[in-house]
Motif scaffolding. Structure first.
Motif, mmCIF file in Angstrom:
data_model
loop_
_atom_site.group_PDB
_atom_site.id
_atom_site.type_symbol
_atom_site.label_atom_id
_atom_site.label_comp_id
_atom_site.label_asym_id
_atom_site.label_seq_id
_atom_site.Cartn_x
_atom_site.Cartn_y
_atom_site.Cartn_z
ATOM 1 N N ALA A 122 -35.849 -112.975 -54.942
ATOM 2 C CA ALA A 122 -35.755 -111.546 -55.229
ATOM 3 C C ALA A 122 -34.521 -110.920 -54.600
ATOM 4 C CB ALA A 122 -37.013 -110.824 -54.741
ATOM 5 N N ASP A 123 -34.015 -111.508 -53.505
ATOM 6 C CA ASP A 123 -32.853 -110.939 -52.820
ATOM 7 C C ASP A 123 -31.526 -111.429 -53.408
ATOM 8 O OD1 ASP A 123 -33.105 -113.532 -51.995
ATOM 9 O OD2 ASP A 123 -32.859 -113.147 -49.865
ATOM 10 N N SER A 124 -31.576 -112.214 -54.478
ATOM 11 C CA SER A 124 -30.350 -112.669 -55.128
ATOM 12 C C SER A 124 -29.755 -111.543 -55.954
ATOM 13 C CB SER A 124 -30.641 -113.876 -56.029
ATOM 14 O OG SER A 124 -29.532 -114.151 -56.861
ATOM 15 N N ASP A 125 -28.423 -111.384 -55.907
ATOM 16 C CA ASP A 125 -27.789 -110.351 -56.713
ATOM 17 C C ASP A 125 -27.787 -110.705 -58.194
ATOM 18 O OD1 ASP A 125 -25.996 -112.409 -56.670
ATOM 19 O OD2 ASP A 125 -24.317 -111.250 -55.852
ATOM 20 N N LYS A 126 -28.247 -111.914 -58.538
ATOM 21 C CA LYS A 126 -28.349 -112.336 -59.931
ATOM 22 C C LYS A 126 -29.796 -112.357 -60.419
ATOM 23 C CE LYS A 126 -24.462 -115.611 -59.375
ATOM 24 N NZ LYS A 126 -24.321 -115.479 -57.914
ATOM 25 N N SER A 127 -30.723 -111.925 -59.603
ATOM 26 C CA SER A 127 -32.148 -112.102 -59.909
ATOM 27 C C SER A 127 -32.556 -111.457 -61.229
ATOM 28 C CB SER A 127 -33.007 -111.548 -58.770
ATOM 29 O OG SER A 127 -32.752 -110.165 -58.584
ATOM 30 N N SER B 274 -34.743 -126.353 -56.130
ATOM 31 C CA SER B 274 -34.001 -125.189 -55.655
ATOM 32 C C SER B 274 -32.591 -125.218 -56.236
ATOM 33 C CB SER B 274 -33.940 -125.148 -54.125
ATOM 34 O OG SER B 274 -33.243 -126.285 -53.627
ATOM 35 N N TRP B 275 -31.985 -124.034 -56.346
ATOM 36 C CA TRP B 275 -30.612 -123.911 -56.828
ATOM 37 C C TRP B 275 -29.798 -123.147 -55.785
ATOM 38 C CZ3 TRP B 275 -27.980 -125.701 -61.108
ATOM 39 C CH2 TRP B 275 -28.749 -126.291 -62.126
ATOM 40 N N THR B 276 -28.622 -123.677 -55.475
ATOM 41 C CA THR B 276 -27.719 -123.048 -54.516
ATOM 42 C C THR B 276 -26.395 -122.741 -55.203
ATOM 43 O OG1 THR B 276 -28.697 -124.264 -52.675
ATOM 44 C CG2 THR B 276 -26.543 -123.292 -52.293
ATOM 45 N N PHE B 277 -25.833 -121.575 -54.904
ATOM 46 C CA PHE B 277 -24.559 -121.154 -55.492
ATOM 47 C C PHE B 277 -23.473 -121.162 -54.425
ATOM 48 C CE2 PHE B 277 -21.647 -117.517 -56.298
ATOM 49 C CZ PHE B 277 -21.034 -117.990 -57.438
ATOM 50 N N TYR B 278 -22.293 -121.690 -54.810
ATOM 51 C CA TYR B 278 -21.150 -121.694 -53.905
ATOM 52 C C TYR B 278 -19.954 -121.091 -54.618
ATOM 53 C CZ TYR B 278 -17.118 -123.308 -51.265
ATOM 54 O OH TYR B 278 -15.933 -123.363 -50.586
ATOM 55 N N LYS C 230 -13.444 -117.809 -50.527
ATOM 56 C CA LYS C 230 -14.235 -117.454 -49.351
ATOM 57 C C LYS C 230 -15.484 -118.332 -49.350
ATOM 58 C CE LYS C 230 -12.709 -112.637 -49.395
ATOM 59 N NZ LYS C 230 -13.143 -111.220 -49.495
ATOM 60 N N VAL C 231 -15.651 -119.106 -48.300
ATOM 61 C CA VAL C 231 -16.785 -120.032 -48.240
ATOM 62 C C VAL C 231 -18.075 -119.230 -48.181
ATOM 63 C CG1 VAL C 231 -17.849 -121.908 -46.971
ATOM 64 C CG2 VAL C 231 -15.360 -121.756 -47.097
ATOM 65 N N ARG C 232 -18.871 -119.337 -49.241
ATOM 66 C CA ARG C 232 -20.094 -118.533 -49.301
ATOM 67 C C ARG C 232 -21.158 -119.286 -50.079
ATOM 68 N NH1 ARG C 232 -22.263 -114.463 -52.757
ATOM 69 N NH2 ARG C 232 -20.525 -114.724 -54.206
ATOM 70 N N TYR C 233 -22.231 -119.654 -49.419
ATOM 71 C CA TYR C 233 -23.376 -120.299 -50.055
ATOM 72 C C TYR C 233 -24.505 -119.279 -50.154
ATOM 73 C CZ TYR C 233 -21.246 -124.904 -49.302
ATOM 74 O OH TYR C 233 -20.414 -125.981 -49.321
ATOM 75 N N THR C 234 -25.170 -119.252 -51.287
ATOM 76 C CA THR C 234 -26.346 -118.404 -51.443
ATOM 77 C C THR C 234 -27.442 -119.203 -52.132
ATOM 78 O OG1 THR C 234 -25.503 -117.522 -53.536
ATOM 79 C CG2 THR C 234 -25.048 -116.245 -51.543
ATOM 80 N N ASP C 235 -28.677 -119.020 -51.706
ATOM 81 C CA ASP C 235 -29.831 -119.657 -52.339
ATOM 82 C C ASP C 235 -30.307 -118.759 -53.472
ATOM 83 O OD1 ASP C 235 -29.870 -121.847 -50.600
ATOM 84 O OD2 ASP C 235 -30.968 -120.699 -49.080
ATOM 85 N N GLU C 236 -30.222 -119.264 -54.700
ATOM 86 C CA GLU C 236 -30.609 -118.485 -55.874
ATOM 87 C C GLU C 236 -32.055 -118.756 -56.281
ATOM 88 O OE1 GLU C 236 -28.597 -116.255 -56.887
ATOM 89 O OE2 GLU C 236 -26.818 -116.911 -55.790
ATOM 90 N N VAL C 237 -32.492 -120.003 -56.132
ATOM 91 C CA VAL C 237 -33.861 -120.405 -56.483
ATOM 92 C C VAL C 237 -34.416 -121.241 -55.342
ATOM 93 C CG1 VAL C 237 -35.285 -121.749 -58.082
ATOM 94 C CG2 VAL C 237 -33.381 -120.381 -58.968
ATOM 95 N N THR C 238 -35.620 -120.932 -54.921
ATOM 96 C CA THR C 238 -36.304 -121.692 -53.870
ATOM 97 C C THR C 238 -37.731 -121.978 -54.319
ATOM 98 O OG1 THR C 238 -34.988 -120.575 -52.173
ATOM 99 C CG2 THR C 238 -36.946 -121.757 -51.438
ATOM 100 N N GLY C 239 -38.141 -123.245 -54.227
ATOM 101 C CA GLY C 239 -39.500 -123.614 -54.618
ATOM 102 C C GLY C 239 -39.818 -123.272 -56.056
ATOM 103 N N GLY C 240 -38.818 -123.376 -56.933
ATOM 104 C CA GLY C 240 -39.042 -123.096 -58.347
ATOM 105 C C GLY C 240 -39.105 -121.634 -58.703
#
Length: 286
Positions: free
Chosen positions: A76-81, A54-58, A62-72
């Motif tokens: 789809a809900d990533s703004d970078k998808s 998985s890949w996480t973006f920080y 402003k403290v903000r974590y987003t999950d970009e990749v999950t389970g390889g």
């Protein structure tokens, strides 16, 4: 007994590394430019089974974590998808880089962090007007490195690189004279140039050079003059020729072409309206 404890610890560490659970987390610093491509590596993988990655973006500030990749799989809900994909070795491929992409990316195997990738983006902007781009005018350029932290701060790892303005051949710009360089922070360097005739179509380069390697990332700005000739020379050029110099940027060439077309269209429209009014007046007399 003590020897046995050390042996058990060694066996435990060896088994963790063999199963790709990390003994040491890597930190990688990447530098790129807007609109380009970045490859964020997930290092030292024993197995390239990306279904466990998985890949996480920080984003700093402003403290903000987003999950970009999950389970390889890219979420789809990533703004970078639409600009992101996972390679066969589980690295993250990011296209068409934007300012908001600057930040920290963490590659994890299940819940264990593997690699921290710090992506910084180099930008060059100008606050000068087009009319300033001529001999005797001032060109103001701002070079900002967007980092893991707020733009231009670089508080934590600012000593790891050097941000500077150089000539297009990479040589240092001399201090003083017609050049004025100011650096409010290590990630925000401004250049003021009092332009001369020879500066037409000259490139000015802002570069970031890292301490770890000799690789240099740079962004250029070209000082294309509004009028290539000096005012004295322009007075010798016929008005029709001076109206649309061949060296003008595309936007001005389009303007020079569009204006005569618009005049012709207005003239034809006016002529038709006048003709219609004459016909109506002639009919009313009959």
């Amino acid at each position: 007994m003590t020897h046995m404890k050390h042996l058990l610890r060694l066996l435990l560490l060896t088994s963790l590394c063999a199963t790709a659970v990390w003994c040491k987390k890597d930190s990688i610093f990447l530098y790129s430019r807007l609109g380009e491509v970045a490859l964020l590596p997930c290092t030292n993988l024993v197995s390239h089974d990306c279904s466990l990655i998985s890949w996480t973006f920080y984003k700093g500030g402003k403290v903000r974590y987003t999950d970009e990749v999950t389970g390889g799989q890219v979420r789809a809900d990533s703004d970078k998808s639409s600009r992101m994909s996972l390679t066969s070795n589980c690295s993250l491929h990011l296209r068409d880089l934007r300012i908001d992409d600057a930040g920290s990316y963490v590659c994890k195997k299940q819940t264990d962090p593997i690699t921290d990738v710090y992506l910084s983006l180099l930008t060059v902007t100008s606050t000068s007007r087009f009319t300033d781009l001529q001999p005797g005018g001032n060109l103001t350029l701002s070079c900002i490195l967007f980092t893991y932290y707020d733009a231009g701060s670089c508080k934590s790892y600012s000593s790891m690189f050097n941000l500077s303005w150089v000539a297009e051949d990479g040589s240092a710009i001399p201090a003083g004279g017609r050049y004025d360089i100011t650096a409010p922070t290590r990630c925000n360097v401004a250049l003021l140039i009092r332009l001369e005739k020879e500066d037409n179509n000259r490139r000015w380069r802002c570069q970031v050079k890292t301490r770890e390697s000799s690789q240099v990332v740079f962004q250029d700005f070209t000082s294309a003059f509004l009028f290539q000739n000096t005012p004295a020379a322009q007075s010798l050029i016929p008005p029709d020729a001076a109206a649309c110099p061949a060296s003008l940027p595309i936007s001005r060439i389009v303007l020079c072409v569009a204006l005569p077309v618009m005049v012709i269209i207005v003239g034809i429209f006016t002529w038709r309206m006048d003709r219609k009014h004459l016909q109506l007046a002639s009919s009313s007399r009959k």
